[in-house]
Design a protein around this motif. Structure first.
Motif, mmCIF file in Angstrom:
data_model
loop_
_atom_site.group_PDB
_atom_site.id
_atom_site.type_symbol
_atom_site.label_atom_id
_atom_site.label_comp_id
_atom_site.label_asym_id
_atom_site.label_seq_id
_atom_site.Cartn_x
_atom_site.Cartn_y
_atom_site.Cartn_z
ATOM 1 N N SER A 81 0.823 -1.212 0.000
ATOM 2 C CA SER A 81 0.000 0.000 0.000
ATOM 3 C C SER A 81 0.856 1.260 0.000
ATOM 4 O O SER A 81 0.502 2.255 -0.634
ATOM 5 C CB SER A 81 -0.946 -0.006 1.205
ATOM 6 O OG SER A 81 -0.219 0.062 2.415
ATOM 7 N N GLN A 228 -6.444 -0.297 -7.010
ATOM 8 C CA GLN A 228 -6.518 0.878 -6.152
ATOM 9 C C GLN A 228 -6.013 2.133 -6.852
ATOM 10 O O GLN A 228 -6.559 3.220 -6.674
ATOM 11 C CB GLN A 228 -5.715 0.643 -4.873
ATOM 12 C CG GLN A 228 -5.842 1.753 -3.839
ATOM 13 C CD GLN A 228 -7.282 1.946 -3.380
ATOM 14 O OE1 GLN A 228 -8.050 0.992 -3.308
ATOM 15 N NE2 GLN A 228 -7.653 3.182 -3.094
ATOM 16 N N TRP A 413 -5.756 -2.130 -1.768
ATOM 17 C CA TRP A 413 -4.558 -1.455 -1.276
ATOM 18 C C TRP A 413 -3.395 -2.433 -1.088
ATOM 19 O O TRP A 413 -2.231 -2.026 -1.147
ATOM 20 C CB TRP A 413 -4.857 -0.802 0.081
ATOM 21 C CG TRP A 413 -5.688 0.434 0.031
ATOM 22 C CD1 TRP A 413 -7.037 0.517 0.249
ATOM 23 C CD2 TRP A 413 -5.248 1.771 -0.228
ATOM 24 N NE1 TRP A 413 -7.457 1.809 0.141
ATOM 25 C CE2 TRP A 413 -6.369 2.613 -0.140
ATOM 26 C CE3 TRP A 413 -3.998 2.342 -0.517
ATOM 27 C CZ2 TRP A 413 -6.299 3.985 -0.347
ATOM 28 C CZ3 TRP A 413 -3.929 3.715 -0.707
ATOM 29 C CH2 TRP A 413 -5.060 4.516 -0.631
#
Length: 506
Positions: A81, A228, A413
């Motif tokens: 992430s 994402q 993520w």
């Protein structure tokens, strides 16, 4: 850890502890993880028993090394992430993972130090699990709490899970550590004691505290599988909104659920009248829809803040709202003094408004829209479902009896990592603790229907775009854990820990 203390511990000793922690994290993904954890911890206690006379600092440092091995492997997906999605440098992303693992390892070190300092084998066998329970509780409370990857989740596939409806996940943790200590003594009577407790917990599992409530509900759980990074591209945002809106309206069901921030756009400014179209679909089909989006919360007459929200659509009724209560540090709010860290994260971040702790559950009427047959669903967003004590507290305070747990989340993520499986086990544990089924709607997986015993009934594969259709049977009633929460196991652990120390001082 001081340099002198590290030098006083043999390198092979440190390496074994670190490796054991890493193996414990890796084994969490295996089918018999609950049993493997007990055996690995038994090996750790044998390693800690060797060497010079133990001191509190020495024991703490052994726990710290073990915890580092465990949490670095268990939480490495945070690197994805920060680095892959957020564009943070390799060095800073790696440091962030190490820093979080180090913080989590401190609690393990405290459990080692406070529990193993007791020298009497009998009292150590009680002090060690008690100290671990208290450390795990603190890990879930301090600095907003992060009780991810506790020992309890492994018991979803272990021998002690049947105690969860009575005393919760912390009681599972107690028994795992207790059993591992007994086995580490390598005595037949201690092994028989472990087998006896396993037998008792299996007998306890025969009792049911909840029962079916009404007929089953037809559900559609939609998994969009959007990367994402695409959520920060306006064209891709519109494509995502179009997909979820059109898929919602494709077919009716009693309950249709889409993931967290499926509409990554402020609710009051959505294009193409998407919400109005979904409301019209609900009015015409009788379907109810739960949709993740960005909400707007008024602070006063002139100002407002955004929230991470789930909105509910029901035929001819005003819209339901649930605003996320337990926010993610750095992701949804910025802790004081850490703006520099957020600035290094090259994606738009939000400082969301926090929802109320006591929010009404969602009323599930089904397509027949009969209020006399209403069931109620407790909503959670993202990692809120790792806080079992908060969930059961909300169930206790609810004015309407809750029959179903619903979690919407977005794990894009964290890419292709073990994070989705870790959270799935947490949802399974929540169902076991409460005796209620769970529905999980996620962006990239694992979207699943879980029954009241924590068994996954059906699930979508990860990283596919599709929908999961099925039936879920709501349940009514309360388990002892819902009624009592963590108080019994915390008080018992505190009593045993204090008793052991009084004995130790004598």
């Amino acid at each position: 850890m001081s340099v002198s203390t590290v030098r006083s511990l043999p390198l092979i000793h440190l390496a074994l502890l670190f490796a054991a922690g890493a193996l414990l994290a890796i084994s969490s993904e295996l089918p018999l993880s609950g049993y493997i954890h007990i055996l690995l911890l038994a090996f750790v206690w044998r390693v800690c028993a060797k060497g010079a006379e133990q001191t509190l600092v020495r024991l703490f440092n052994q726990g710290l090394i073990f915890g580092l091995g465990y949490f670095i492997v268990a939480l490495w997906w945070i690197y994805i992430s920060l680095h892959d999605v957020g564009g943070m440098s390799t060095l800073l992303s790696s440091f962030a993972v190490f820093a979080l693992a180090g913080l989590m390892a401190i609690y393990v070190g405290l459990a080692f130090g406070c529990g193993l300092l007791i020298t009497n084998p009998l009292w150590r066998g009680l002090a060690l699990p008690s100290a671990w329970v208290m450390a795990e509780y603190l890990r879930g409370q301090l600095f907003t709490g992060f009780p991810w990857m506790g020992l309890a989740e492994s018991q979803v596939h272990g021998p002690f899970i049947q105690i969860a409806p009575y005393l919760g996940g912390l009681a599972c943790t107690f028994l795992v550590v207790w059993a591992s200590w007994q086995i580490s003594l390598l005595k037949i009577r201690n092994a028989l004691a472990v087998l006896s407790v396993i037998a008792i917990t299996q007998i306890l599992g025969m009792w049911q505290f909840t029962s079916p409530s009404g007929s089953a509900i037809s559900v559609r759980l939609i998994q969009g599988n959007f990367e994402q990074s695409l959520k920060f591209n306006p064209k891709e945002i519109l494509r995502q909104i179009d997909f979820y809106r059109d898929t919602i309206m494709k077919a009716p069901a009693d309950l249709i659920i889409v993931p967290e921030t499926a509409f990554p756009w402020p609710e009051h400014d959505l294009p193409d009248q998407s919400l109005e179209q979904i409301q019209n679909f609900a009015n015409q089909s009788g379907s109810q829809v739960l949709l993740g989006l960005i909400g707007k919360v008024s602070i006063d007459e002139k100002s407002f803040r955004y929230s991470n929200r789930v909105s509910g659509f029901t035929k001819d009724q005003s819209r339901y709202h649930y605003d996320k209560y337990h926010l993610v540090p750095f992701g949804e709010f910025i802790p004081p003094g850490f703006q520099w860290f957020v600035d290094a994260f090259k994606v738009p971040m939000s400082n969301f408004a926090r929802g109320s702790f006591s929010q009404a559950p969602f009323t599930v009427l089904g397509r027949d829209q009969d209020p006399s047959k209403a069931r109620y669903a407790a909503i959670s967003i993202c990692y809120e479902d790792i806080f079992g004590n908060e969930i059961v507290s909300r169930l206790r305070q609810s004015q309407n009896p809750v029959n179903l747990l619903i979690n919407v989340t977005n794990l894009a993520w964290f890419g292709q990592s073990q994070a989705p499986m870790q959270q799935l086990r947490l949802s399974q544990l929540r169902s076991i603790e409460t005796g209620l089924p769970s529905l999980r709607a996620t962006n990239t997986g694992i979207t699943a229907i879980i029954d009241h015993r924590g068994e996954v009934q059906t699930a979508l594969d990860q990283f596919v775009q599709g929908e999961l259709t099925g039936l879920v049977q709501p349940y009514a009633g309360q388990t002892p854990y819902v009624i009592w929460g963590n108080w019994p196991i915390l008080l018992a652990s505190l009593f045993l820990l204090l008793s052991a120390y009084l004995r130790f001082r004598k």
